[in-house]
Design a protein around this motif. Structure first.
Motif, PDB file in Angstrom:
ATOM      1  N   GLU A 295       0.835  -1.202   0.000  1.00 36.97           N
ATOM      2  CA  GLU A 295       0.000   0.000   0.000  1.00 36.97           C
ATOM      3  C   GLU A 295       0.870   1.252   0.000  1.00 36.97           C
TER       4      GLU A 295
ATOM      5  N   ARG B  57       1.202   4.117  -2.933  1.00 35.79           N
ATOM      6  CA  ARG B  57       0.995   5.513  -2.607  1.00 35.79           C
ATOM      7  C   ARG B  57       2.183   6.347  -3.106  1.00 35.79           C
TER       8      ARG B  57
ATOM      9  N   ASP C 237      -6.726   8.098   2.518  1.00 33.21           N
ATOM     10  CA  ASP C 237      -5.593   8.224   1.602  1.00 33.21           C
ATOM     11  C   ASP C 237      -5.506   9.672   1.103  1.00 33.21           C
TER      12      ASP C 237
ATOM     13  N   TYR D 222      -2.954  12.866  -0.562  1.00 30.44           N
ATOM     14  CA  TYR D 222      -1.631  13.349  -0.188  1.00 30.44           C
ATOM     15  C   TYR D 222      -1.716  14.666   0.577  1.00 30.44           C
TER      16      TYR D 222
END
Ligand SMILES: [Zn+2]
Ligand SMILES: [Zn+2]
Ligand SMILES: [Zn+2]
Length: 483
Positions: free
Chosen positions: A149, A153, A314, A316
């Motif tokens: 994961e 990412r 999730d 950024y």
């Protein structure tokens, strides 16, 4: 689940077979002289086969993890604290039950522990607990999914950023070779369409900005750095900062000022507070980067709070951007250590995690990133207002404009330096909002560059010396190279 349990079982079997082969060969080698010749011939074949089978296992395991990760990520997760806690407990208990039912349930168990980790506030701490309590193969699967994961990412960042409407993308650009002769790559900003000279390429708000401390509380907005021409908005709790609007005041308070305010209007002990000590230090030294760092840390916390509110785990945040920036190597000088201590004393009691996050190494790196990447906000004509500059490093290219502060940007950071730049920086509305404009006609795919220093009539040696001294690199732009 069948194929997944098979993949895990295979891992053990193949390991056993490999060991068996090794023992067999070892015995043969010692007892049979002819075997050596045969072995040599076969060695290549075997190595190839072993690699193939190792690759197959790797492939199977990664497919298994991938499938697990995808399944979990399609599920909905609770958002409220109460629901999260309930969900966490139920997943842990289900995972434990599955583990007890035997190896064929290990994968499902790992998925439970992985789900639980997704709602737990401190995943690293949880992993340490798992390591002690969960069977080793299950633990490996959980770690495998987390690693995958994380990797996804990391890989996905430059696909999402910059957004398409900014007309630029970030690409790997070759920049000379290293000592061993291999090509050194750096990230650069490339235009995604053609531009004429004078065109606006993109406009960008900073991650964080700070006024020159000498201007604080005067005519400039503490949030957007604008020269205030109308009414000033004062902080309700201190008289040391002003804002150009209620909106700027509210944003500042939400993002960082609540942690930095001296409260000298309402608190009679304000003069001896950490907030006042921090302000005094910055004014006395005429430095704004300690504030920039403190604000950045507060912004990161703000990001997390917003994420938690929206339920999106999730995506950024500010740290994902800054983490990828280049930085100058800094030494732990007395001044740097003093600043670290002041920031910890300022934020430690109010912001959970700052104490652990802000190690000496991270602080120096963060400061090194700000020094290398921050732009001077040059928004006022020198003839209009002479402003005392801080001695801190920033990218500053205009000779006729005063600097009101510094700011750190997401995309503009990737602009390379050139002594013959094809773009320039402007602060059109006199706030910290930055505009990048083409100074030459540009073709789709061209790399954008700007000057980090005032070029004026400096010759190549002077420019190169200044860049090497300030930004620690040797300029290899076409202008310097042709000289
Ligand atoms: Zn403002
Ligand atoms: Zn205040
Ligand atoms: Zn140059």
């Amino acid at each position: 689940m069948k194929t997944k349990t098979v993949a895990i079982a295979t891992l053990g079997t193949v390991a056993a077979i490999a060991l068996g082969y090794a023992l067999y060969f070892d015995q043969k080698r010692r007892n049979d002289p002819d075997f050596r010749k045969k072995l040599k011939r076969e060695k290549k074949k075997i190595a190839k086969k072993a690699k193939q089978s190792a690759d197959t296992i790797k492939q199977k395991v990664s497919e298994t993890l991938e499938a697990g990760l995808e399944a979990v990520n399609q599920e909905e997760f609770p958002t409220s604290v109460d629901e999260k806690e309930k969900f966490f407990m139920s997943q842990i208990s289900a995972g434990e039950t599955l583990c007890a039912q035997g190896e064929e349930h290990y994968f499902e168990a790992a998925m439970c522990f992985f789900r639980a980790q997704k709602v737990y506030p401190s995943p690293v701490e949880l992993i340490m607990i798992y390591q002690k309590t969960v069977p080793e193969p299950v633990f490996q699967l959980v770690v495998g999914m987390m690693t995958l994961e994380h990797q996804k990412r990391q890989d996905g960042f430059y696909k999402e950023f910059p957004p398409e409407d900014m007309n630029v993308k970030i690409e790997d650009i070759p920049e000379g070779t290293n000592g061993e002769g291999s090509t050194v790559m750096r990230k650069g900003l490339v235009v995604t369409k053609d531009f004429e000279e004078g065109d606006v390429i993109f406009v960008e708000e900073p991650i964080v900005s700070a006024l020159n401390t000498k201007l604080e509380g005067g005519d400039f907005c503490n949030y957007c750095l604008k020269d205030i021409t109308g009414d000033k908005v004062e902080c309700a709790n201190c008289d040391q900062v002003v804002f150009c609007s209620q909106e700027c005041y509210e944003k500042a308070n939400e993002e960082y000022h609540q942690y930095l305010c001296t409260n000298n209007k309402t608190n009679e002990n304000a003069a001896s507070s950490q907030e006042q000590a921090f302000l005094d230090y910055s004014k006395d030294k005429n430095v704004k980067y300690p504030y920039l760092i403190a604000r950045f840390l507060a912004t990161m916390v703000h990001d997390e709070i917003e994420k938690a509110k929206s339920g999106v785990t999730d995506g950024y945040g500010s740290w994902d951007h800054v983490d990828r920036f280049r930085y100058l190597e800094l030494a732990p000088t007395d001044q740097n250590m003093k600043e670290l201590k002041l920031i910890k004393e300022l934020l430690g009691p109010k912001v959970t995690g700052v104490e652990e996050f802000l190690t000496e190494e991270r602080f120096l790196m963060l400061k090194g990133k700000i020094l290398f990447n921050a732009y001077s906000v040059q928004s006022i004509g020198k003839a209009e207002k002479a402003i005392e500059k801080s001695t801190e490093l920033h990218r500053e290219s205009q000779a006729d404009l005063s600097s009101v502060g510094s700011a750190l940007y997401r995309a503009t950071t990737y602009l390379a330096h050139s002594c013959e730049p094809n773009s320039k920086i402007e602060f059109a509305d006199k706030s910290h909002k930055l505009t990048v404009k083409a100074t030459k006609p540009l073709k789709k795919g061209d790399e954008l560059n700007t000057s980090y220093i005032q070029l004026e009539d400096k010759n190549t040696e002077q420019r190169r010396n200044q860049l090497a001294e300030l930004f620690q690199f040797k300029c290899v732009c076409p202008k310097c190279e042709s000289d």
